[in-house]
Design an enzyme around this catalytic site. Sequence first.
Site, PDB file in Angstrom:
ATOM      1  N   GLU A   1      48.101 -34.072 -26.870  1.00  0.00           N
ATOM      2  CA  GLU A   1      46.847 -33.301 -26.909  1.00  0.00           C
ATOM      3  C   GLU A   1      46.757 -32.448 -25.654  1.00  0.00           C
ATOM      4  O   GLU A   1      47.694 -32.406 -24.857  1.00  0.00           O
ATOM      5  CB  GLU A   1      45.635 -34.236 -27.044  1.00  0.00           C
TER       6      GLU A   1
ATOM      7  N   LYS B   1      37.076 -43.287 -24.901  1.00  0.00           N
ATOM      8  CA  LYS B   1      36.650 -42.134 -24.091  1.00  0.00           C
ATOM      9  C   LYS B   1      36.041 -42.682 -22.807  1.00  0.00           C
ATOM     10  O   LYS B   1      34.820 -42.761 -22.642  1.00  0.00           O
ATOM     11  CB  LYS B   1      35.668 -41.259 -24.880  1.00  0.00           C
TER      12      LYS B   1
ATOM     13  N   ARG C   1      31.644 -43.269 -31.755  1.00  0.00           N
ATOM     14  CA  ARG C   1      32.778 -43.323 -30.819  1.00  0.00           C
ATOM     15  C   ARG C   1      32.358 -43.964 -29.502  1.00  0.00           C
ATOM     16  O   ARG C   1      33.097 -44.762 -28.916  1.00  0.00           O
ATOM     17  CB  ARG C   1      33.339 -41.912 -30.597  1.00  0.00           C
TER      18      ARG C   1
ATOM     19  N   ARG D   1      31.761 -58.795 -14.392  1.00  0.00           N
ATOM     20  CA  ARG D   1      30.639 -59.756 -14.486  1.00  0.00           C
ATOM     21  C   ARG D   1      29.662 -59.570 -13.327  1.00  0.00           C
ATOM     22  O   ARG D   1      28.528 -60.017 -13.390  1.00  0.00           O
ATOM     23  CB  ARG D   1      31.167 -61.193 -14.496  1.00  0.00           C
TER      24      ARG D   1
END
Length: 292
Positions: free
Chosen positions: A184, A151, A52, A105
Amino acid sequence: MAQWIYLNGEFVEKDKALVSVYDHGFLYGDGIFEGIRVYNGNIFKCKEHLDRLYDSAKSIMLDIPLSFGDMQNVLVESIRKNELRDGYIRLVVSRGPGDLGLDPRRSPKANVIIIVEQLAIYPEEAYLNGLKTVSVSTRRNIPDALNPKIKSLNYLNNILVKIQANLAGVGEAIMLNSQGYVAEGSSDNIFIVKRGVVYTPPCYVGALEGITRAAIIEICQKVGYPVKEEPFTLHDVYVADEVFFTGTAAEVIAVREVDARIIGSGAAGPITTHLLKEFRSVVEIDGVKVYE
Ligand code: PMP
């Protein structure tokens, strides 16, 4: 005993583990993280957490300066160095120091940080009696703005939910997506049980692909509970026979009350209790061993 933090290839003491104020993780929430549990010297679902992490990195075009294998090794070393058998690993990869502009960058070198600590978890009583929870007005980030599958270090959406949970005096709250479907919790996935069938929202509704969520789906399939990834509403939660949250820290924790509606018998239901037991029976087995 000193607490050792892994910081870019070295172990440093907690007080000396410092990063630049120009780090884009700090300035912009530009980075990713993982929370992983160690149970009796076993890094639970280590590969799944690292998968993940590397997927999140790919999605935001962040180069992690360690290979998958090396990252696994430094997780193991971090636990050994801190002489822990049980604990929690916080693995953070930020974009690294840059200038005040957004441009990634300008941040050529990511910061890799591993913190391992003891974990303060819910008291055992909470697993038997269940949590009280509420739904909140904060909606989940829509996936085409910032995908909840990433995440990322940008947790403001979740923090706003946590603030509402605090105001309501509960430890975890239920967040809906922009269409009103249950998404959630602030840092946990949600499941409901109705007539013997276990339901959890599909991640496209707006949920993290929780490692505990996947483990519970797998356990349901193994022990023979029908499990469906299907969108559902708060009404379905209110009338569910059982409701529970899943997460690395919370494991599988029952909910006894949602928005003043008592769920089932008002304590952890039989399927939740069974799933928690099955879950706890694999946490010391399924993963990467630290001490052998
Ligand atoms: N959703 C969110 C937003 C989370 O932060 C977490 C904790 N990582 C979870 C769900 C549960 O995921 P996991 O089981 O991988 O800990």
